[in-house]
Design an enzyme around this catalytic site. Sequence first.
Site, PDB file in Angstrom:
ATOM      1  N   LYS A  35     -17.979  38.658 -71.926  1.00 57.03           N
ATOM      2  CA  LYS A  35     -16.756  38.705 -71.124  1.00 57.03           C
ATOM      3  C   LYS A  35     -15.545  38.483 -72.028  1.00 57.03           C
ATOM      4  O   LYS A  35     -15.672  38.101 -73.195  1.00 57.03           O
ATOM      5  CB  LYS A  35     -16.808  37.650 -70.025  1.00 57.03           C
ATOM      6  CG  LYS A  35     -16.925  36.221 -70.525  1.00 57.03           C
ATOM      7  CD  LYS A  35     -17.075  35.233 -69.386  1.00 57.03           C
ATOM      8  CE  LYS A  35     -17.218  33.812 -69.929  1.00 57.03           C
ATOM      9  NZ  LYS A  35     -17.306  32.812 -68.839  1.00 57.03           N
ATOM     10  N   TYR A 249      11.627  25.470 -86.611  1.00 58.75           N
ATOM     11  CA  TYR A 249      12.401  25.109 -85.432  1.00 58.75           C
ATOM     12  C   TYR A 249      12.269  23.624 -85.106  1.00 58.75           C
ATOM     13  O   TYR A 249      11.173  23.051 -85.162  1.00 58.75           O
ATOM     14  CB  TYR A 249      11.916  25.900 -84.220  1.00 58.75           C
ATOM     15  CG  TYR A 249      12.325  27.352 -84.206  1.00 58.75           C
ATOM     16  CD1 TYR A 249      13.668  27.723 -84.187  1.00 58.75           C
ATOM     17  CD2 TYR A 249      11.354  28.352 -84.184  1.00 58.75           C
ATOM     18  CE1 TYR A 249      14.033  29.054 -84.162  1.00 58.75           C
ATOM     19  CE2 TYR A 249      11.713  29.687 -84.155  1.00 58.75           C
ATOM     20  CZ  TYR A 249      13.058  30.043 -84.140  1.00 58.75           C
ATOM     21  OH  TYR A 249      13.416  31.365 -84.110  1.00 58.75           O
TER      22      TYR A 249
END
EC number: 5.1.1.1
Length: 353
Positions: A35, A249
Site C-alpha cells: 500500500k 530560518y
Amino acid sequence: MSFSPRARVHLQNIVANWRTIDALVPESKAGAVVKANAYGHGVARVARALHEAGCRTFFVAYVEEGAELRNAIRADATILAFNGADPCDADLVRAHRVTPVLNALPAIRDWLALSDAPDYAVHIDTGMNRLGVRMEDVSGLAGLTACRPPVHVMSHLVDSDDRSRAINVEQLARFKDAASHFPHARKSFANTGGCFMGRDYGFDIVRPGIGLYGGGPPLPDGIELKPGMTLEAPILTVQSVQPGETVGYGATHTFDTARTLATVALGYGDGFLRAAGNKGFASLGGIVCPIVGRVSMDLITIDVTQAADLAKPGAFAQFIGAEVLLEEQARRAGTVGYELVTGLGHRVRRIYD
C-alpha cells in the site's frame, strides 16, 4: 549533474527481506504489503520483483490501489484491499480481481446482497478497536455468511513492536476462536512484528510491510534486514561559519566554534520531515553530519566539519540507507520509519537497482 534528491530503490534487498521473512515460519507463506505506493518505493517495480521471487499475495489499502497493482503485475496473484469496498465498487473489483476486506456487518450484508457478489475477506477486531467485526458479533457473522463464506479472514496485532506484551497472546487466542468459525478461509494475523513472534502467529499468510523495506521494530538476534532504499541529496554549496553565527530560518542554531557547512537539495517539500531540524543527520562516507538549523521547503544545512574532504558541490549526502538507518533517522525526528518513506514526494527521483 542533477540538483534534485534521489532515492535509489534496492529491489534485490526488498526481495531478500521478503525471503528472510518467508523462511521464518515454514508452515506459512509470506505475502507483501505494498500500500501507499509500496511505502514510497514504487508499487509497480516492487510488486513485479516480489512476484518474480514467488510472492503471490499482496495487500493494499484501497480498491483503487488494487486495480493499479493488478495492471502492474497482471499475474496469478491475490490482491486484498484492507479498507473494503462499497457495492458500487463491485465492477472495479471484478475487473481487476481485487478481494475487498469487509470490516463491519452492515458492509457484509450489503456486499452479499449483490447479485453474483465477488469474493470477499473479513477483518476481525481482536483488540485494535479500529476496523473489523467485533468479537461479540462473530457468531452472527458466521450465520450471516454461511451461504457465501469469506475466502480470507484476518486480524491485526496491537503492539507487535513489543513482543513481550500480554495483549499479543490475548489477541492470538481471540483470533483462533474467531477463525475457527471459517474453516475453509485462509487466515492471516501477523504484520511485520508478528512475523518474528513464532509459528503460532503465522497461520496461512503473514503480512510483512515495513520490514520488506528495511524498517520496523527491533529484530530478533540472528535476523538481518537490508535497506529498501538509499535517500540521497546533492550538496549545492559549502561554506564556513564563525562562532556566534546562526543558520537557517529563525536562527535556531548558533555556532560556538568555527564550522564547515554544506547546504543540500532536500526539504519538507520533498517529504523529508521538518521535525528533523537540529535533530536528524546525514552521512558522507560514513561520517555523521548533523542537520543544523531548520529543515526548509527545498534545503537542509548539515555540519560537514568532520567530513570536509568529502563535502564538495555535486557530492551526495545520505539521509536514509546503510549508513543512516531508517528507524534511527525516524527516531530523531520523533516519528517512525513508515512516515519517512511513505511521505517522500514526486520530486525525489526513484532509481531502481
